[in-house]
Design a protein around this motif. Structure first.
Motif, PDB file in Angstrom:
ATOM      1  N   HIS A 112       0.830  -1.210  -0.096  1.00  0.00           N
ATOM      2  CA  HIS A 112       0.041   0.026  -0.071  1.00  0.00           C
ATOM      3  C   HIS A 112       0.807   1.052  -0.155  1.00  0.00           C
ATOM      4  O   HIS A 112       2.201   1.148   0.006  1.00  0.00           O
ATOM      5  CB  HIS A 112      -0.874   0.164   1.286  1.00  0.00           C
ATOM      6  CG  HIS A 112      -0.183   0.164   2.420  1.00  0.00           C
ATOM      7  ND1 HIS A 112       0.672  -0.827   2.808  1.00  0.00           N
ATOM      8  CD2 HIS A 112      -0.536   0.749   3.580  1.00  0.00           C
ATOM      9  CE1 HIS A 112       1.025  -0.347   4.148  1.00  0.00           C
ATOM     10  NE2 HIS A 112       0.285   0.396   4.592  1.00  0.00           N
ATOM     11  N   HIS A 157       1.222   3.863   2.239  1.00  0.00           N
ATOM     12  CA  HIS A 157       1.578   4.566   3.128  1.00  0.00           C
ATOM     13  C   HIS A 157       3.087   4.962   3.196  1.00  0.00           C
ATOM     14  O   HIS A 157       3.984   4.087   2.651  1.00  0.00           O
ATOM     15  CB  HIS A 157       1.472   3.965   4.681  1.00  0.00           C
ATOM     16  CG  HIS A 157      -0.172   3.936   5.092  1.00  0.00           C
ATOM     17  ND1 HIS A 157      -0.713   3.228   5.748  1.00  0.00           N
ATOM     18  CD2 HIS A 157      -1.019   4.761   4.652  1.00  0.00           C
ATOM     19  CE1 HIS A 157      -2.030   3.380   5.969  1.00  0.00           C
ATOM     20  NE2 HIS A 157      -2.004   4.593   5.335  1.00  0.00           N
ATOM     21  N   ASP A 181       5.741   4.520   5.086  1.00  0.00           N
ATOM     22  CA  ASP A 181       6.728   3.623   5.290  1.00  0.00           C
ATOM     23  C   ASP A 181       6.891   2.427   4.639  1.00  0.00           C
ATOM     24  O   ASP A 181       7.979   1.731   4.348  1.00  0.00           O
ATOM     25  CB  ASP A 181       6.484   3.180   6.718  1.00  0.00           C
ATOM     26  CG  ASP A 181       5.045   2.539   7.024  1.00  0.00           C
ATOM     27  OD1 ASP A 181       4.033   2.883   6.393  1.00  0.00           O
ATOM     28  OD2 ASP A 181       5.071   1.210   7.626  1.00  0.00           O
ATOM     29  N   HIS A 182       6.177   2.278   3.395  1.00  0.00           N
ATOM     30  CA  HIS A 182       6.121   1.174   2.602  1.00  0.00           C
ATOM     31  C   HIS A 182       6.612   1.912   1.032  1.00  0.00           C
ATOM     32  O   HIS A 182       6.988   1.066   0.252  1.00  0.00           O
ATOM     33  CB  HIS A 182       4.876   0.561   2.209  1.00  0.00           C
ATOM     34  CG  HIS A 182       4.467   0.049   3.519  1.00  0.00           C
ATOM     35  ND1 HIS A 182       4.653  -1.439   3.864  1.00  0.00           N
ATOM     36  CD2 HIS A 182       4.025   0.355   4.757  1.00  0.00           C
ATOM     37  CE1 HIS A 182       4.429  -1.534   5.067  1.00  0.00           C
ATOM     38  NE2 HIS A 182       3.943  -0.606   5.781  1.00  0.00           N
ATOM     39  N   HIS A 229      -7.002  -2.190   6.138  1.00  0.00           N
ATOM     40  CA  HIS A 229      -6.130  -1.206   6.669  1.00  0.00           C
ATOM     41  C   HIS A 229      -6.663  -0.004   6.132  1.00  0.00           C
ATOM     42  O   HIS A 229      -7.186   0.262   5.108  1.00  0.00           O
ATOM     43  CB  HIS A 229      -4.858  -1.537   6.089  1.00  0.00           C
ATOM     44  CG  HIS A 229      -3.531  -0.745   6.567  1.00  0.00           C
ATOM     45  ND1 HIS A 229      -3.196  -1.101   7.894  1.00  0.00           N
ATOM     46  CD2 HIS A 229      -2.855   0.082   5.967  1.00  0.00           C
ATOM     47  CE1 HIS A 229      -2.139  -0.128   8.126  1.00  0.00           C
ATOM     48  NE2 HIS A 229      -1.734   0.283   6.902  1.00  0.00           N
ATOM     49  N   ASP A 235       0.475  -4.932   7.353  1.00  0.00           N
ATOM     50  CA  ASP A 235      -0.454  -3.821   7.516  1.00  0.00           C
ATOM     51  C   ASP A 235      -1.823  -4.231   7.230  1.00  0.00           C
ATOM     52  O   ASP A 235      -2.716  -3.943   6.399  1.00  0.00           O
ATOM     53  CB  ASP A 235      -0.049  -2.611   6.461  1.00  0.00           C
ATOM     54  CG  ASP A 235       1.084  -1.877   6.975  1.00  0.00           C
ATOM     55  OD1 ASP A 235       2.306  -2.686   6.974  1.00  0.00           O
ATOM     56  OD2 ASP A 235       1.186  -0.947   7.481  1.00  0.00           O
TER      57      ASP A 235
END
Ligand SMILES: [Zn+2]
Ligand SMILES: [Zn+2]
Length: 322
Positions: free
Chosen positions: A111, A113, A115-116, A191, A212
């Motif tokens: 996804h 976000h 942090d990814h 999520h 997640d």
């Protein structure tokens, strides 16, 4: 197939502090009193054999990035800050070790976000003309979010300045794709903004990357879709950011799961190895070690006949699926 963990921390990167390093050195020196450490070899043996991981090592601080190695082409899950370390490793070994340059990379994005995806601007192979980088995901705005991440004023180098051949591929959940010699399929997860888990099958080996993802009451249903998705996996990489108390108390609906749900689903699905992943960024090495012990103890309470192997991912960990 070998699975290499380049980034394992949830939500944002963390670095070990001076106080934490000092505490580790103190514990190591105190533990060394009973050992005659007169040679360099005896010191190395002492470190590796006598010190617990929480003293001699660290779970690390990069955000999500996992490599499935052993294919002709590079296969990675997520582009968190661990991707930078993978890229640096590739630069040291990839160009000189093999003749079949240019290289092909496949990065599967759970996804969008931060942090990814935040490691991608620092992924050195993406700056090298001739490299082919395929970014796969399920979100329709995958490309737009990667472009925006590097646009001013957020970042000084736009995505189009990266000279590799970078392309984006939108997948449909439930459909099976043949990529890099593997069958790959995705599943939609609960999520904020949706995330997707990935199942990779090569020969009789099955790896599932499922981060997640919050599993709620319907996880107890007999026909819960994730049981089939995880079924008989050789390795399940599972978002276990929270303890059960966190998950049901303060952090319900934050989109993550607990270590206990991880065990219950893995046992029901007949998984062989469970790897807890996306570790809570506020947990230090001692508390993560305790978290792993608690998870293994819970397995004994939950099903003492189970031979499920449980690991807690750390940056640099490798798991061989023979
Ligand atoms: Zn995350
Ligand atoms: Zn997320």
């Amino acid at each position: 197939m070998k699975i290499r963990f380049w980034g394992t921390r949830g939500s944002l990167p963390v670095a070990i502090t001076t106080d934490a390093i000092e505490a580790k050195i103190f514990k190591a020196i105190r533990a060394s009193r009973a050992y005659p450490l007169e040679t360099d070899e005896s010191i190395i043996t002492f470190i590796r054999k006598e010190l617990p991981f929480s003293v001699r090592g660290s779970y690390g601080g990069n955000t999500s990035c996992v490599e499935l190695s052993g294919q002709e082409e590079y296969v990675l899950c997520d582009a968190g800050t661990g991707l930078r370390d993978f890229g640096n490793y590739f630069m040291k070994t990839g160009l000189t070790g093999r003749q079949d340059f240019p290289k092909v990379f496949h990065i599967f994005i759970s996804h969008l976000h931060w942090d990814h995806i935040q490691g991608f601007p620092f992924f050195t192979p993406a700056f090298i003309p001739g490299n082919q980088i395929n970014i796969h995901g399920h979100h329709a705005d995958l490309e737009k979010i990667f472009v925006n991440q590097q646009n001013a004023p957020s970042f000084p180098v736009p995505l189009k300045a990266m000279r590799a051949d970078i392309s984006f591929h939108i997948m449909e959940p439930g459909k099976t794709y043949e990529i890099a010699g593997m069958n790959v399929s995705g599943i939609k997860q609960n999520h904020p903004g949706d995330s997707y888990g990935y199942c990779f099958i090569q020969g009789n080996k099955k790896i599932v990357y499922s981060t997640d993802s919050e599993h709620k009451e319907d996880a107890e249903d007999d026909d819960y879709a994730f049981i089939e998705f995880y079924k008989n996996a050789d390795l399940l990489i599972f978002d276990a950011q929270y303890t059960l108390l966190d998950a049901v108390d303060t952090k319900e609906n934050w989109g993550h799961s607990s270590n206990l749900v991880a065990v219950e689903l893995a046992v029901r699905a007949g998984v062989k190895r469970l790897c807890l992943f996306h570790s809570e960024h506020t947990y230090d090495d001692e508390s993560l070690t305790k978290f792993l012990q608690n998870t293994r103890e819970y397995l004994k309470i939950h099903d003492d006949s189970s031979d499920l192997e449980i690991h807690l991912a750390y940056d640099g960990m490798e798991i061989e699926i023979g």
